[in-house]
Design a protein around this motif. Sequence first.
Motif, PDB file in Angstrom:
ATOM      1  N   ASN A 108       0.681  -1.053  -0.090  1.00 39.16           N
ATOM      2  CA  ASN A 108       0.051  -0.143   0.112  1.00 39.16           C
ATOM      3  C   ASN A 108       0.786   1.382  -0.049  1.00 39.16           C
ATOM      4  O   ASN A 108       0.532   2.251  -0.684  1.00 39.16           O
ATOM      5  CB  ASN A 108      -0.994  -0.048   1.312  1.00 39.16           C
ATOM      6  CG  ASN A 108      -1.918   0.926   1.067  1.00 39.16           C
ATOM      7  OD1 ASN A 108      -2.073   1.609   0.033  1.00 39.16           O
ATOM      8  ND2 ASN A 108      -2.591   1.412   2.104  1.00 39.16           N
ATOM      9  N   GLY A 109       2.023   1.366   0.683  1.00 32.55           N
ATOM     10  CA  GLY A 109       2.928   2.540   0.889  1.00 32.55           C
ATOM     11  C   GLY A 109       3.628   2.584  -0.569  1.00 32.55           C
ATOM     12  O   GLY A 109       4.149   3.806  -0.645  1.00 32.55           O
ATOM     13  N   TYR A 110       3.578   1.608  -1.342  1.00 31.23           N
ATOM     14  CA  TYR A 110       4.511   1.976  -2.500  1.00 31.23           C
ATOM     15  C   TYR A 110       3.928   2.781  -3.682  1.00 31.23           C
ATOM     16  O   TYR A 110       2.636   2.565  -4.114  1.00 31.23           O
ATOM     17  CB  TYR A 110       5.040   0.367  -3.150  1.00 31.23           C
ATOM     18  CG  TYR A 110       5.666   0.690  -4.591  1.00 31.23           C
ATOM     19  CD1 TYR A 110       7.068   0.935  -4.633  1.00 31.23           C
ATOM     20  CD2 TYR A 110       4.931   0.227  -5.579  1.00 31.23           C
ATOM     21  CE1 TYR A 110       7.505   0.995  -5.953  1.00 31.23           C
ATOM     22  CE2 TYR A 110       5.377   0.351  -7.008  1.00 31.23           C
ATOM     23  CZ  TYR A 110       7.017   0.918  -7.017  1.00 31.23           C
ATOM     24  OH  TYR A 110       7.387   0.984  -8.281  1.00 31.23           O
ATOM     25  N   GLN A 111       4.499   3.809  -4.009  1.00 30.96           N
ATOM     26  CA  GLN A 111       3.986   4.498  -5.120  1.00 30.96           C
ATOM     27  C   GLN A 111       4.829   4.354  -6.343  1.00 30.96           C
ATOM     28  O   GLN A 111       5.977   4.918  -6.400  1.00 30.96           O
ATOM     29  CB  GLN A 111       3.899   5.956  -4.602  1.00 30.96           C
ATOM     30  CG  GLN A 111       3.032   6.402  -3.388  1.00 30.96           C
ATOM     31  CD  GLN A 111       1.608   6.019  -3.758  1.00 30.96           C
ATOM     32  OE1 GLN A 111       1.148   6.372  -5.085  1.00 30.96           O
ATOM     33  NE2 GLN A 111       0.740   5.522  -3.009  1.00 30.96           N
ATOM     34  N   PRO A 112       4.158   3.959  -7.480  1.00 32.58           N
ATOM     35  CA  PRO A 112       5.297   3.838  -8.678  1.00 32.58           C
ATOM     36  C   PRO A 112       5.486   5.175  -9.229  1.00 32.58           C
ATOM     37  O   PRO A 112       4.360   5.759  -9.176  1.00 32.58           O
ATOM     38  CB  PRO A 112       4.478   2.973  -9.760  1.00 32.58           C
ATOM     39  CG  PRO A 112       3.004   2.972  -8.956  1.00 32.58           C
ATOM     40  CD  PRO A 112       3.007   3.084  -7.657  1.00 32.58           C
ATOM     41  N   PRO A 113       6.674   5.343 -10.126  1.00 30.38           N
ATOM     42  CA  PRO A 113       6.778   6.606 -10.641  1.00 30.38           C
ATOM     43  C   PRO A 113       5.536   7.046 -11.705  1.00 30.38           C
ATOM     44  O   PRO A 113       5.239   5.947 -12.302  1.00 30.38           O
ATOM     45  CB  PRO A 113       8.059   6.452 -11.273  1.00 30.38           C
ATOM     46  CG  PRO A 113       8.338   5.217 -11.143  1.00 30.38           C
ATOM     47  CD  PRO A 113       7.552   4.560 -10.409  1.00 30.38           C
TER      48      PRO A 113
END
Length: 134
Positions: A108-113
């Motif tokens: 959930n915390g991962y934000q792809p570029p």
Amino acid sequence: MTDATPVAAVRLDVWLWAARFFKTRSLAKQAVETGKVDVAGQRPKSSRAVRVGEQLQINRGDETYDVQVRGLSDLRGPAPVAQQLYEESEASRARRAELHAQRAAAKNGYQPPEHKPDKRARRLIRALGDIDAI
């Protein structure tokens, strides 16, 4: 289940393929041979005959299925037909749902570029020595 002649017993690897647990019969056979499938708590051979009413434990990746054989088929049909070949226990469903929720929370915390790095960002990445990040 779709063919006219009823089948008394089917090879384990063929049944796993027909029930859509594995994409190919050879993957099902490999899973049985590497100990990822148990029949009634014992490690079977891929040529073992499966009968209605037997308990299977299937490990596929991180997921574990505890199923009871409800029907036999040696043909791979559509998914709704394949789901009628077995009945999964409620504990198994709950365990898999909890595992799925944990995996979703972990990423959930991962934000792809939003886009690939521009020329300046690529130079900075190279300068930091992280060549694989390009």
